[in-house]
Design a protein around this motif. Structure first.
Motif, PDB file in Angstrom:
ATOM      1  N   ALA A  13       0.829  -1.204   0.000  1.00  0.00           N
ATOM      2  CA  ALA A  13       0.000   0.000   0.000  1.00  0.00           C
ATOM      3  C   ALA A  13       0.867   1.259   0.000  1.00  0.00           C
ATOM      4  N   LEU A  14       1.925   1.266   0.798  1.00  0.00           N
ATOM      5  CA  LEU A  14       2.820   2.424   0.826  1.00  0.00           C
ATOM      6  C   LEU A  14       3.570   2.562  -0.496  1.00  0.00           C
ATOM      7  N   ALA A  15       3.977   1.439  -1.078  1.00  0.00           N
ATOM      8  CA  ALA A  15       4.649   1.484  -2.381  1.00  0.00           C
ATOM      9  C   ALA A  15       3.715   2.046  -3.445  1.00  0.00           C
ATOM     10  N   ALA A  35       9.671  -0.560   1.342  1.00  0.00           N
ATOM     11  CA  ALA A  35       9.077   0.033   0.136  1.00  0.00           C
ATOM     12  C   ALA A  35       9.695   1.394  -0.160  1.00  0.00           C
ATOM     13  N   LEU A  36      10.046   2.144   0.868  1.00  0.00           N
ATOM     14  CA  LEU A  36      10.684   3.446   0.671  1.00  0.00           C
ATOM     15  C   LEU A  36      12.093   3.261   0.116  1.00  0.00           C
ATOM     16  N   ALA A  42      14.849   3.354  -7.052  1.00  0.00           N
ATOM     17  CA  ALA A  42      14.305   3.519  -8.403  1.00  0.00           C
ATOM     18  C   ALA A  42      14.191   4.980  -8.814  1.00  0.00           C
ATOM     19  N   HIS A  43      14.169   5.884  -7.852  1.00  0.00           N
ATOM     20  CA  HIS A  43      14.030   7.320  -8.116  1.00  0.00           C
ATOM     21  C   HIS A  43      15.133   8.080  -7.382  1.00  0.00           C
ATOM     22  N   PRO A  44      16.348   8.034  -7.887  1.00  0.00           N
ATOM     23  CA  PRO A  44      17.464   8.671  -7.173  1.00  0.00           C
ATOM     24  C   PRO A  44      17.343  10.195  -7.090  1.00  0.00           C
ATOM     25  N   ASP A  45      16.472  10.806  -7.903  1.00  0.00           N
ATOM     26  CA  ASP A  45      16.311  12.256  -7.850  1.00  0.00           C
ATOM     27  C   ASP A  45      15.383  12.699  -6.725  1.00  0.00           C
ATOM     28  N   THR A  46      14.742  11.764  -6.035  1.00  0.00           N
ATOM     29  CA  THR A  46      13.855  12.095  -4.921  1.00  0.00           C
ATOM     30  C   THR A  46      14.681  12.400  -3.682  1.00  0.00           C
ATOM     31  N   ALA A  47      14.396  13.527  -3.071  1.00  0.00           N
ATOM     32  CA  ALA A  47      15.065  13.905  -1.826  1.00  0.00           C
ATOM     33  C   ALA A  47      14.204  13.425  -0.664  1.00  0.00           C
ATOM     34  N   VAL A  48      14.754  12.568   0.180  1.00  0.00           N
ATOM     35  CA  VAL A  48      14.036  12.011   1.323  1.00  0.00           C
ATOM     36  C   VAL A  48      14.599  12.627   2.592  1.00  0.00           C
TER      37      VAL A  48
END
Length: 164
Positions: A13-15, A35-36, A42-48
């Motif tokens: 669900a979170l994914a 999942a995070l 898969a999305h290295p441009d996402t800043a977490v």
């Protein structure tokens, strides 16, 4: 939310939420989850940005995020602190929020989430533990009423032109 349990796992669900919104800036309050990690790979441009349960640090409190997740967070806070945290994030930091919580462990009820404008999305059961997923999306919070159009306007030719 129906009374049944989801056929998906909380991770699935979170994914799905992460894939649906594909945030560029993500705030996680609580603990990381697989999942995070997969989404981040898969999305290295996402800043977490990760914060511990409790008031947001000053470095994060003044920022905006595309999505905020609270996972394993409310179980570590009293209800008042949790309400302040979620309300502050909703009002100041993010237009979309997802909260995964064990209502029994955190002492919250569904109505506590409803009072913060969150909607019940899914429930998950594993052995004796029940997790609930609540979401908030400002863009879906209130639909435009059908009467709000030129047909019901006192001067239809001026609808949407002038603001006073």
């Amino acid at each position: 939310m129906n009374d049944g349990f989801s056929s998906r796992t909380p991770q699935q669900a979170l994914a799905a939420l992460l894939d649906r919104y594909a945030p560029q800036r993500l705030l996680l309050v609580g603990s990381r989850f697989p999942a995070l990690d997969a989404f981040e790979a898969a999305h290295p441009d996402t800043a977490v940005y990760v914060a511990e349960p409790g008031p947001l640090p000053a470095t994060l409190a003044g920022q905006r995020f595309d999505l905020a997740l609270a996972v394993g967070c409310l179980e570590q806070l009293n209800k008042s602190s949790g309400q302040k945290l979620l309300g502050g994030i909703r009002n100041l930091n993010a237009s979309r929020i997802a909260v995964l919580a064990d209502l029994t462990a955190c002492g919250w009820s569904e109505t506590d989430f409803y009072s913060l404008a969150l909607q019940a999305s899914e429930r998950f059961k594993r052995d004796d533990q029940v997790l609930s997923l609540f979401t908030y999306d400002l863009r879906e919070y209130k639909q435009v009423p059908d009467w709000l159009n030129a047909k019901f306007w006192a001067n239809p030719q001026n609808f949407g032109k002038y603001w006073w």
